[in-house]
Every structure is written in structure tokens, then in C-alpha cells.
Design a protein around this motif. Structure first.
Motif, PDB file in Angstrom:
ATOM      1  N   PRO A  79      -3.665   1.455 -10.570  1.00 52.81           N
ATOM      2  CA  PRO A  79      -4.554   2.508 -10.059  1.00 52.81           C
ATOM      3  C   PRO A  79      -5.880   2.656 -10.788  1.00 52.81           C
ATOM      4  CG  PRO A  79      -2.299   3.274  -9.998  1.00 52.81           C
ATOM      5  CD  PRO A  79      -2.272   1.934 -10.687  1.00 52.81           C
ATOM      6  N   PRO A  80      -5.918   2.650 -12.139  1.00 54.97           N
ATOM      7  CA  PRO A  80      -7.223   2.853 -12.795  1.00 54.97           C
ATOM      8  C   PRO A  80      -8.258   1.776 -12.478  1.00 54.97           C
ATOM      9  CG  PRO A  80      -5.414   3.205 -14.348  1.00 54.97           C
ATOM     10  CD  PRO A  80      -4.822   2.579 -13.127  1.00 54.97           C
ATOM     11  N   SER A  81      -7.807   0.590 -12.073  1.00 49.96           N
ATOM     12  CA  SER A  81      -8.736  -0.513 -11.815  1.00 49.96           C
ATOM     13  C   SER A  81      -9.284  -0.516 -10.388  1.00 49.96           C
ATOM     14  CB  SER A  81      -8.027  -1.852 -12.068  1.00 49.96           C
ATOM     15  OG  SER A  81      -7.533  -1.917 -13.389  1.00 49.96           O
ATOM     16  N   VAL A  82      -8.700   0.295  -9.496  1.00 51.65           N
ATOM     17  CA  VAL A  82      -9.084   0.234  -8.086  1.00 51.65           C
ATOM     18  C   VAL A  82     -10.552   0.584  -7.858  1.00 51.65           C
ATOM     19  CG1 VAL A  82      -8.689   1.279  -5.816  1.00 51.65           C
ATOM     20  CG2 VAL A  82      -6.745   0.562  -7.213  1.00 51.65           C
ATOM     21  N   PRO A  83     -11.114   1.676  -8.446  1.00 56.15           N
ATOM     22  CA  PRO A  83     -12.525   1.981  -8.164  1.00 56.15           C
ATOM     23  C   PRO A  83     -13.476   0.858  -8.521  1.00 56.15           C
ATOM     24  CG  PRO A  83     -11.443   3.882  -9.140  1.00 56.15           C
ATOM     25  CD  PRO A  83     -10.475   2.746  -9.241  1.00 56.15           C
ATOM     26  N   GLU A  84     -13.231   0.171  -9.624  1.00 56.48           N
ATOM     27  CA  GLU A  84     -14.129  -0.914 -10.025  1.00 56.48           C
ATOM     28  C   GLU A  84     -14.040  -2.081  -9.049  1.00 56.48           C
ATOM     29  OE1 GLU A  84     -16.883  -3.297 -11.751  1.00 56.48           O
ATOM     30  OE2 GLU A  84     -16.543  -1.146 -12.040  1.00 56.48           O
ATOM     31  N   VAL A  85     -12.841  -2.398  -8.598  1.00 56.11           N
ATOM     32  CA  VAL A  85     -12.682  -3.475  -7.607  1.00 56.11           C
ATOM     33  C   VAL A  85     -13.402  -3.101  -6.308  1.00 56.11           C
ATOM     34  CG1 VAL A  85     -11.020  -4.727  -6.186  1.00 56.11           C
ATOM     35  CG2 VAL A  85     -10.505  -4.264  -8.590  1.00 56.11           C
ATOM     36  N   VAL A  86     -13.244  -1.863  -5.871  1.00 60.92           N
ATOM     37  CA  VAL A  86     -13.925  -1.405  -4.656  1.00 60.92           C
ATOM     38  C   VAL A  86     -15.432  -1.489  -4.829  1.00 60.92           C
ATOM     39  CG1 VAL A  86     -14.377   0.613  -3.220  1.00 60.92           C
ATOM     40  CG2 VAL A  86     -12.029   0.032  -3.851  1.00 60.92           C
ATOM     41  N   ALA A  87     -15.926  -1.094  -6.007  1.00 61.54           N
ATOM     42  CA  ALA A  87     -17.370  -1.132  -6.251  1.00 61.54           C
ATOM     43  C   ALA A  87     -17.901  -2.560  -6.177  1.00 61.54           C
ATOM     44  CB  ALA A  87     -17.673  -0.519  -7.617  1.00 61.54           C
ATOM     45  N   GLN A  88     -17.174  -3.506  -6.765  1.00 60.68           N
ATOM     46  CA  GLN A  88     -17.624  -4.895  -6.716  1.00 60.68           C
ATOM     47  C   GLN A  88     -17.567  -5.455  -5.296  1.00 60.68           C
ATOM     48  OE1 GLN A  88     -15.918  -7.537  -9.674  1.00 60.68           O
ATOM     49  NE2 GLN A  88     -15.765  -5.893 -11.180  1.00 60.68           N
ATOM     50  N   ALA A  89     -16.506  -5.118  -4.558  1.00 65.54           N
ATOM     51  CA  ALA A  89     -16.395  -5.601  -3.181  1.00 65.54           C
ATOM     52  C   ALA A  89     -17.532  -5.054  -2.325  1.00 65.54           C
ATOM     53  CB  ALA A  89     -15.043  -5.194  -2.596  1.00 65.54           C
ATOM     54  N   ALA A  90     -17.857  -3.778  -2.506  1.00 63.71           N
ATOM     55  CA  ALA A  90     -18.964  -3.188  -1.751  1.00 63.71           C
ATOM     56  C   ALA A  90     -20.287  -3.818  -2.140  1.00 63.71           C
ATOM     57  CB  ALA A  90     -18.995  -1.677  -1.981  1.00 63.71           C
ATOM     58  N   ALA A  91     -20.452  -4.082  -3.429  1.00 67.56           N
ATOM     59  CA  ALA A  91     -21.722  -4.615  -3.921  1.00 67.56           C
ATOM     60  C   ALA A  91     -22.022  -6.007  -3.377  1.00 67.56           C
ATOM     61  CB  ALA A  91     -21.723  -4.630  -5.450  1.00 67.56           C
ATOM     62  N   ILE A  92     -20.988  -6.839  -3.180  1.00 65.59           N
ATOM     63  CA  ILE A  92     -21.261  -8.197  -2.684  1.00 65.59           C
ATOM     64  C   ILE A  92     -21.291  -8.250  -1.157  1.00 65.59           C
ATOM     65  CG2 ILE A  92     -20.232  -9.219  -4.749  1.00 65.59           C
ATOM     66  CD1 ILE A  92     -17.814  -9.999  -3.005  1.00 65.59           C
ATOM     67  N   GLY A  93     -21.012  -7.117  -0.481  1.00 63.75           N
ATOM     68  CA  GLY A  93     -21.143  -7.081   0.974  1.00 63.75           C
ATOM     69  C   GLY A  93     -19.882  -7.310   1.758  1.00 63.75           C
ATOM     70  N   ALA A  94     -18.713  -7.127   1.138  1.00 63.13           N
ATOM     71  CA  ALA A  94     -17.462  -7.256   1.884  1.00 63.13           C
ATOM     72  C   ALA A  94     -17.399  -6.185   2.967  1.00 63.13           C
ATOM     73  CB  ALA A  94     -16.270  -7.133   0.939  1.00 63.13           C
TER      74      ALA A  94
END
Length: 899
Positions: A79-94
Motif C-alpha cells: 500500500p505505501p508504494s501505490v501513490p508513487e507508482v500511480v504518479a509515475q504511470a500518470a507522468a509517462i502518459g499511461a
């Protein structure tokens, strides 16, 4: 956001799996196995910081390190890692992400809400958290935790519960049923039920939608999406947790009757959904819908090799309000239903009996039930039935539905029925339920298309008086209206009441009673207290008082008991009323309750002091029209008493239905009314009379997103958009369309010449069916608007001059318009005025773009579009059409109102 980026979610060209590990049994490994088992043809991109490869696939340590932008990101990290993964996915345009991780929390700074804020800012769609994943068999995509990959088919399954979805997928795998898609929503942050309904309603690969939920978060969005989907295709809904303990503190009878499970059932019914009670019901629906399209008619013929099993099926059909077909004598076989072929009947006997049944018009569907015996093989009988059905369908225009039960459940029988597209069940009860699912869907479609009666023209509530009554009570800090105010409120809405006088003490009560007694009447005396809702609980009602002394004694008795049983209650006086003789009048209850999810609810049923024990009630979501009100009445047991019996004449059903419509309108006009209880509402052949009523009030809540009543789940009629136009010395009234305008539209279209119709509909039109006209007049005002222009005809009625309509897309980003103006209104500026009003409505709803198609030869319409600022361009696929478009933008000023 509705269906935005659903293409990336359900048809991805590449998938990144964050948290991919080789360890057997891990979340990441399970999803990877599912992806590879299904044969996903696109790129699978594992993301794992601790390994260079997983199961032969090269890894990168972070999403940001991917050299390819994935359409879909699967997240299986702590759970603590989910926001960072979401942020990276959004940043690259997923485009979309599925959060398989559970327990992300609901607090503002918990991982779940933080991830949602990040994703929403970048337009990344999220499924989950706590999702069991998704599968799209047609795209060979299985990003799920299901034990078996779903087979391809045309049913869409959307479930808030992953285990319920997994159970249905397992059942379908054993029965050869396939899916266009399966989505496990989990603990919804972004993509929810309404989004999925919007998508699958328009998905040509999906023929029916299966919905499993336990809660609705946004009732207005859900109802709008559900109603739109149900008009397009069958939607079956299973709700878990229907019998959770009711923790509400309802204080009126109507509030107590409006239990959450009943309100959900009313909402599903209003939306046209097929509600099932358990997984068995859902499985029956899946089997029926997976192999048989909805059909007209409701008469079932039962063919069996055992009289007892046939009678059990007929009993089940009758208990569930189904129709047993009246089968005549066919080819020497005696008339009757069920048709018993005898215990030894094999394939030839079933085939010989089934063939004429399929051609006979006395039934609309056939249920074939076979009980295997040592002399009657299940596989052979199934093969004979399947062959007979296939031959009949090859030669018949109308392909009569056939349902089958093989109690032996041999694999050969299952295969034969599946190959012939015949719904197959293991018990007669399941088969009856499957048949009735399709019948109820057709009935729901017919209900959605019914044209309601027009409301009486003299029904015009005195809203100014009603609002003044409510405002005065709120200024005094009151939570309940006093009896005089209640009577005034009901009178403002044309609901007949009994005259009432408020008396502060026993002497004043006696004085108020004297004129009634002197005229030969008797008196009812009731306690008045803001702290006592149910007066009879403390003996606060005395009836048939015949003298001033009786009134004084009754008042003393009421006060004494109130002080003894409710010493904290404030008694402000007494209500004095003439006694009303019930005679042959029926005691009903009618009122309004408030649900935490769906807002105001109209309640109707049998009244009296034991109303909650009797529990004979039906609920409906406002707004109501007369057709819906009559349906509400018909769903109660007391409806049979209203029809009349022995020497008791029928009650005035029209007056009762109109009272329910009036209460619905009151709820729309007065958000401050939280509960309203008329008990009893007396009804006989002369009409209705509110004998006793109470009303709870409160400050109006801040409105939900969108216009209209702040708490209505269904957008009410937008009366605020009624306009009066002065055009070329003509007074023209423009108002939003109502369901009862069907006749107005039919007369208008019949009055247009063929050329006008061709310009409007892009081709010749010979007939305007009820279904066609109903779609033009029965609108979901949350998604569409239609304005009709009328003027008074020589007989004093309405004459239609033209109409404009706009239907928004599911994302509420754009809307498509259509307009028609009669020849006698040409040159008046009506078309321009209607277009301006439609554009104003679009702006008020936040719609960013208005589009339409116009025939290139329709020069007057194109000229109107140019004046309004529409861009114009030829349709590349049809040079005879011009596509017109107007960008509105959220901040532009409107054209102003028309008065």
C-alpha cells in the motif's frame, strides 16, 4: 469521467505489471500467469526493482524507466508504494491502471485517496483498489485473479465484489457461457458502476450486462446510467447485504416503511433493471441471457415426460406470477398444459410433440423437461430436442424460444443444448426463473415506453404559500410543522384535508368544539406537541366527543397521561376537528421519506395504526407521473381492496394516483421537507381525504453536482426552463418536453409535408410508432433536453410549432442536437430562438461542444448555424451532409435568457 480512456483499460496494446515476481502464489506472479495463459498478444512489461527478469521477461526497476508507454498498468505492490507508482504511470502518459493491492485506506492522506488525486490530475483512470482484476476474452486479455480465464461471449459482468465475480466466472466456465468483459471494481476510487454501465450500454460486443453490487455512492449518476443502459439492453442486478440491520432513526410511519433494501429495489425497478435475489438467480439469468434474446409474450408451454415434475414447474410459474399457456388439442393430443408424454418418452416422442408446439400461436415459449429413466436417455432426448429446434428455426420467421431442463444433467445433454443455443437448467425452478427474467425485461421495456395520462390542468400548486409556511417554521427553529401549517401545506398542493382549529388549553378546545357539536356533529381532540410524533402512543387522540364537558375531560386526560409518560414533551395545545365517518372508505398511507443514498422516496400502502406490522407498502423514486403512480398502487395488496367488493364500490384510483403525483411534486419543490406522513389517507369512490398528517422539515442541503433538486436521484422536470417568446406579433410558449407530449408530437409530424420530414430525418418517413415517439418525449433530464414550442389553438389547447433537442454523451463533453420547425412558423425566428435556448442549456450543464448533421441542401438551417457561430464542414463519408460544430467552453457567457 464516465467512459474516458476505457479503450486503454479494455483494449490495451501493452500492459505493465508493477510488482511482478517469480514467487509462486504471489499476487504479481498470479496476474502474470493469467496474462500469459490467455495469450495476450501485446507487450507485457514487468516492473520489479529486485530482479533483472521475471519468468523470462526482462524487468525495469521503475515505471519511469519503461521505454514503451503502456496503455494499462497493473499494480501489485504494498500500500505505501501505490501513490508513487500511480504518479509515475500518470507522468509517462499511461491510460489506465488496475490497483490489485488492498487496504489503501479512506482518510485524506491514506494511499488510496492520495493516488486518486494524482491520477485525476493527469487523466489516468483507476480500477480498484482491492480489485480482483479484469478480463476481456475477445482481446485475449486476462489480468485477473480468477481461477479460470473467462470464455469469449457477449455478456458483460461488472462486480464490486471480486469473489462474487469469480463465482460467476467459475459457473460460466462449467456451462459454456462467455463474456465480452469481466471487471472487478473493488473499493472504488475512480471507475465505478455508472462508468461501466455507460460503456457497456454502447458496446456492440455486449448484449446484456450483469451487475453485482452492495452499495451505490452517487445515486444520480447511477440512476442516469442505469436508465440509459436498460433502454439499450438487459441489465441484471444482484445486490449483496440487502438485510443488513437498519440503523436509521425513522420517526414517521413512512420513514419506517422506507427501509434501505426496499428503496434499492424501488430504484432498480424505476431504472428498468432485472433484480435477482441470490447467486442461483444470477446463474439462471446468465444462462437465459447467454443463449436467448428477449422476446414478446409471456405464455409458457411445459412439455415433460412426467406429470408430477410438470405440475411442480407449473406451480412455480404461477407462484411467480407467470402465465401458463392455454394449449389446445394439437394433432390428436388432448388439450392441456403441462403436456405429459409419459415416463418412457424418448427422443422421438419429444420431437413429435415439440414440433407442433413451436408452430402453435397459443404459447410464446416452450419449456421442455426431461427426467432420465432406464428407458429414456438424457443425451438422446437432448439431441432430439436440439435437432427439432434447429429445424424449426431454419424455417420460421418468428423463432419461438425454448428452455430445457435435464434432471440427469448428462454432459451429452448439456453439449447438445449449448450447440443449439437453448438455455439449459438443472431444475425446473431455475428454468422458470430464467424464462421470467426475459419476460420481466420485456415488461420493463414496455413500462419505460408507456405514455402517462396528462395531469389535470387545474393542478397548479400554490408554491408561494407552501414556501412561506416552511420558511416561517424554520425561522422559529421548528423541526415539525404544527397541524395548522400541515393543513396549509397540503391545501397548497390540492390535497383535501379536514378543517382544524388549534386551541392552547382545554377551555379554548371546548369553545372551538361547540360550533361542531351544536350543528349535530362530534369532535376529535388531538394533542399538539413538537416532541410527540405518534399521538396515539400516549393516548393523545380522543374521538367522538359529543359535548363541551367531554372535550374538557378529554383534554385533562391527555395532559395527565402526557405528563406521566412523556414528562419531557412540550404540549402546546390541542387540535380540534370534526369527526369524519370512515364508512366504506379504505385507510391508506401516503407520504415522503428520505433515504441516505437515493434521497426523497414516495411511500404508499395500507394505513392505520398497525401500518408497520402489516407492512403492505410500495416505494417509488420521484418524480412520478400518473402512470408510475398507478404502478405504485398496483404493487400493494391493498390495491385489491380498492377495486371494490360486495356492496363496496371501487375507490377513485385516479384521485389516489394524483395525490401521489402531488406529493412527488411537493418533494421536488420543497427540499426542506424531509418526511411527510398522511396516515390515514381515506379513499372511496368520491376521492381522497387526508385525515391525519405530520411533516418533518430541515434546512435545504447544498446541492449535488449538477442542476435540479439537491437530493433527487432522478432529475425532475426542469420547470425553470419554461419561456415565453414574442416573435412577429405571436406569443409562443417554449417549455421542456414532458412524457405526455407524445400526442402533440404525433400531430406535429403528421402535419409536416414529406420534404420537411426528409430534411429532418434525412430520408422518407412513413410511420411514427409509439416506441419512436416515446424516445423523443421520455427524457433523462440529466443527459438530454428537448424544448417544444407551442401556441394556443382555436379550441384552447396546445398546437406544436417546433422542437429542438440535445443529447449529451456519456462523458458530458459534447452533445448532438436536432431541430424541426413547422412550415407555419418559418420566418418568425423560432428556429434561431430554439437553438439559442438549447445552447444556453448546454452551457448551464457544462457541456463543452454542440454538434449536429445537416443536409447540405437545408440552407435555412445552415444559415441559422452560421449566425450562432457554428463551424461547418462537409462529411467526408457523405458529401450530402454538413457537420456543424460549436465550441462552448466552460467560461464563455451565454446568450442570455429569453423572456
Amino acid at each position: 469521467m464516465s467512459t474516458y480512456r476505457f479503450d486503454k483499460l479494455l483494449a490495451p496494446r501493452s500492459v505493465a505489471l508493477v510488482g511482478a515476481v517469480a514467487r509462486e502464489g504471489s499476487l504479481g506472479r498470479s496476474v502474470l500467469d493469467s496474462l500469459r495463459r490467455a495469450g495476450f498478444p501485446g507487450a507485457i512489461l514487468p516492473v520489479q526493482p529486485d530482479h533483472d527478469s521475471v519468468d523470462g521477461l526482462p524487468c525495469v526497476p521503475r515505471v519511469a524507466d519503461l521505454t514503451m508507454v503502456p496503455d494499462l498498468v497493473l499494480i501489485a505492490v504494498p500500500p505505501p508504494s501505490v501513490p508513487e507508482v500511480v504518479a509515475q504511470a500518470a507522468a509517462i502518459g499511461a491510460g489506465a491502471a488496475v490497483i490489485l493491492t488492498a487496504r489503501l485506506g479512506r482518510g485524506p492522506e491514506d494511499p488510496g485517496p492520495v493516488a486518486h488525486r494524482i491520477a485525476r490530475a493527469q487523466g489516468l483512470r483507476l480500477l480498484g483498489p482491492d480489485s480482483a482484476g479484469l478480463a476481456v476474452p475477445g482481446a485475449k486479455l486476462d489480468a485477473s485473479l480468477f481461477a479460470h480465464a473467462p470464455a469469449a461471449g457477449d455478456l458483460a459482468l461488472v462486480s464490486q465484489s471480486g469473489t462474487v465475480a469469480a463465482a460467476i466466472v467459475e459457473w460460466a466456465a462449467r456451462h459454456g457461457t462467455g463474456f465480452s468483459a469481466v471487471l472487478s471494481l473493488g473499493s472504488v476510487l475512480d471507475i465505478g458502476v455508472a462508468d461501466c454501465l455507460d460503456y457497456f450500454a454502447a458496446d456492440y460486443r455486449t448484449r446484456a450486462i450483469l451487475l453485482c453490487l452492495d452499495r451505490v455512492a452517487d445515486a444520480r449518476r447511477f440512476m442516469s446510467a442505469a436508465r440509459a443502459a436498460a433502454r439499450a439492453k438487459p441489465v441484471v442486478v444482484l445486490r449483496a447485504g440487502r438485510h443488513r440491520p437498519d440503523t436509521r432513526a425513522a420517526v414517521t410511519h413512512t420513514g419506517a416503511l422506507a427501509r434501505p433494501d426496499a428503496v434499492y429495489a424501488a430504484a432498480f425497478r424505476r431504472a428498468g433493471l432485472l433484480a435477482v435475489q441470490d447467486l442461483d438467480g444470477m446463474f439462471s439469468a446468465v444462462e437465459a441471457l447467454g443463449r436467448q434474446r428477449p422476446f414478446p409474450g409471456d405464455r409458457l408451454a411445459i412439455l415433460t415426460n412426467g406429470r408430477g415434475i410438470g405440475l411442480l414447474a407449473a406451480d412455480r410459474l404461477t407462484e411467480r406470477a407467470g402465465i401458463l399457456a392455454q394449449i389446445p388439442e394439437i394433432e390428436g393430443r388432448a388439450a392441456g398444459n403441462p403436456i405429459d408424454l409419459g415416463i418412457d418418452a424418448g427422443g422421438p416422442a419429444f420431437s413429435a410433440a415439440l414440433e407442433p408446439l413451436l408452430a402453435d400461436r397459443a404459447s410464446d415459449a416452450v419449456l421442455a423437461i426431461h427426467v432420465p429413466t432406464v428407458r429414456s436417455d438424457a443425451g438422446a432426448v437432448a439431441g432430439a430436442i436440439a435437432d427439432t429446434v434447429k429445424r424449426a428455426r431454419a424455417g420460421q420467421t418468428r423463432k419461438k424460444p425454448v428452455f430445457a431442463v435435464s434432471l440427469g444433467d448428462a454432459e451429452a445433454a448439456r453439449a447438445a443444448f449449448a450447440q443449439a443455443g437453448i438455455p439449459h437448467f438443472t431444475t425446473d425452478s431455475e428454468a422458470i426463473e430464467g424464462f421470467l427474467h426475459l419476460v420481466r425485461y420485456r415488461e420493463a421495456q414496455d413500462d419505460l415506453m408507456r405514455t402517462p395520462d396528462s395531469l389535470p390542468r387545474d393542478f397548479s400548486p400554490d408554491m408561494a404559500r407552501a414556501r412561506s409556511i416552511i420558511a416561517a417554521a424554520l425561522r422559529q427553529g421548528a423541526a415539525w410543522l404544527d397541524p395548522i401549517a400541515v393543513n396549509g401545506l397540503l391545501e397548497a398542493y390540492g390535497i383535501p384535508t379536514v378543517p382544524i382549529t388549534l386551541a392552547p388549553d382545554q377551555d379554548a378546545a371546548a369553545a372551538a368544539a361547540w360550533p361542531i357539536i351544536a350543528a349535530g356533529g362530534t369532535v376529535a381532540l388531538k394533542v399538539v406537541s413538537p416532541d410527540v410524533v405518534h399521538k396515539s402512543d400516549i393516548g393523545g387522540v380522543h374521538l367522538d366527543l359529543t359535548s363541551e364537558a367531554d372535550v374538557r375531560e378529554a383534554a385533562r386526560s391527555i395532559l395527565a397521561r402526557a405528563r406521566r409518560e412523556r414528562p419531557d414533551a412540550r404540549v402546546t395545545g390541542f387540535a380540534v376537528q370534526p369527526m369524519v365517518r370512515r364508512g366504506q372508505r379504505r385507510e391508506l398511507i401516503a407520504g415522503l421519506a428520505e433515504d441516505a443514498v437515493f434521497g426523497p422516496v414516495v411511500v404508499f400502502g395500507r394505513g392505520g395504526t398497525a401500518v408497520e406490522v402489516i407492512d403492505d407498502r410500495a416505494l417509488g423514486l420521484p418524480p412520478l407521473d400518473l402512470a408510475l403512480a398507478r404502478d405504485l398502487i398496483g404493487r400493494t395488496r391493498v390495491a385489491r381492496r380498492l377495486e371494490g367488493y360486495r356492496d363496496v364500490p371501487p375507490a377513485d384510483i385516479g384521485a389516489i394516483a394524483l395525490t401521489l403525483v402531488k406529493l412527488s411534486q411537493l418533494a421536488a419543490d420543497l427540499p426542506q421537507v424531509r418526511e411527510l406522513d398522511i396516515n390515514p389517507l381515506l379513499a372511496d369512490e368520491t376521492g381522497v381525504l387526508a385525515l391525519d398528517a405530520r411533516v418533518r422539515i430541515g434546512r435545504a442541503e447544498r446541492g449535488r453536482h449538477g442542476r435540479g433538486h439537491p437530493r433527487f436521484a432522478i432529475r425532475p422536470y426542469p420547470a425553470e426552463w419554461v419561456r415565453t417568446l414574442k416573435l412577429k406579433d405571436r406569443t409562443i410558449r417554449v417549455r421542456p418536453v414532458r412524457p405526455e407530449d407524445e400526442g402533440l408530437f404525433l400531430a406535429f409530424f403528421k402535419g409536416l409535408d414529406p420534404e420537411d420530414l426528409r430534411l429532418r430525418f434525412f430520408g422518407p418517413v412513413r410511420e411514427f410508432s409509439h416506441a419512436f415517439l416515446a424516445r423523443l418525449t421520455q427524457l433523462d433530464y440529466a443527459r438530454a433536453i428537448a424544448f417544444v414550442a407551442t401556441e394556443v389553438d382555436p379550441q384552447g389547447g396546445e398546437r406544436m410549432l417546433g422542437a429542438v433537442r440535445l443529447h449529451a454523451d456519456a462523458n458530458h463533453e459534447s452533445g448532438e442536437y436536432a431541430i424541426a420547425v413547422g412550415r407555419d412558423a418559418r420566418g418568425t425566428g423560432l428556429a434561431f430562438a430554439l437553438m439559442r435556448l438549447m445552447i444556453d442549456w448546454a452551457r448551464s450543464e457544462g457541456i463543452g461542444r454542440v454538434e449536429g448533421m445537416v443536409l447540405a441542401e437545408n440552407r435555412p438551417m445552415l444559415a441559422v448555424c452560421r449566425r450562432l457561430g457554428f463551424t461547418q464542414g462537409r462529411d467526408p463519408e457523405d458529401p450530402g451532409l454538413v457537420k456543424v460544430k460549436l465550441e462552448l467552453g466552460g467560461s464563455q457567457a451565454g446568450f442570455g435568457t429569453i423572456s
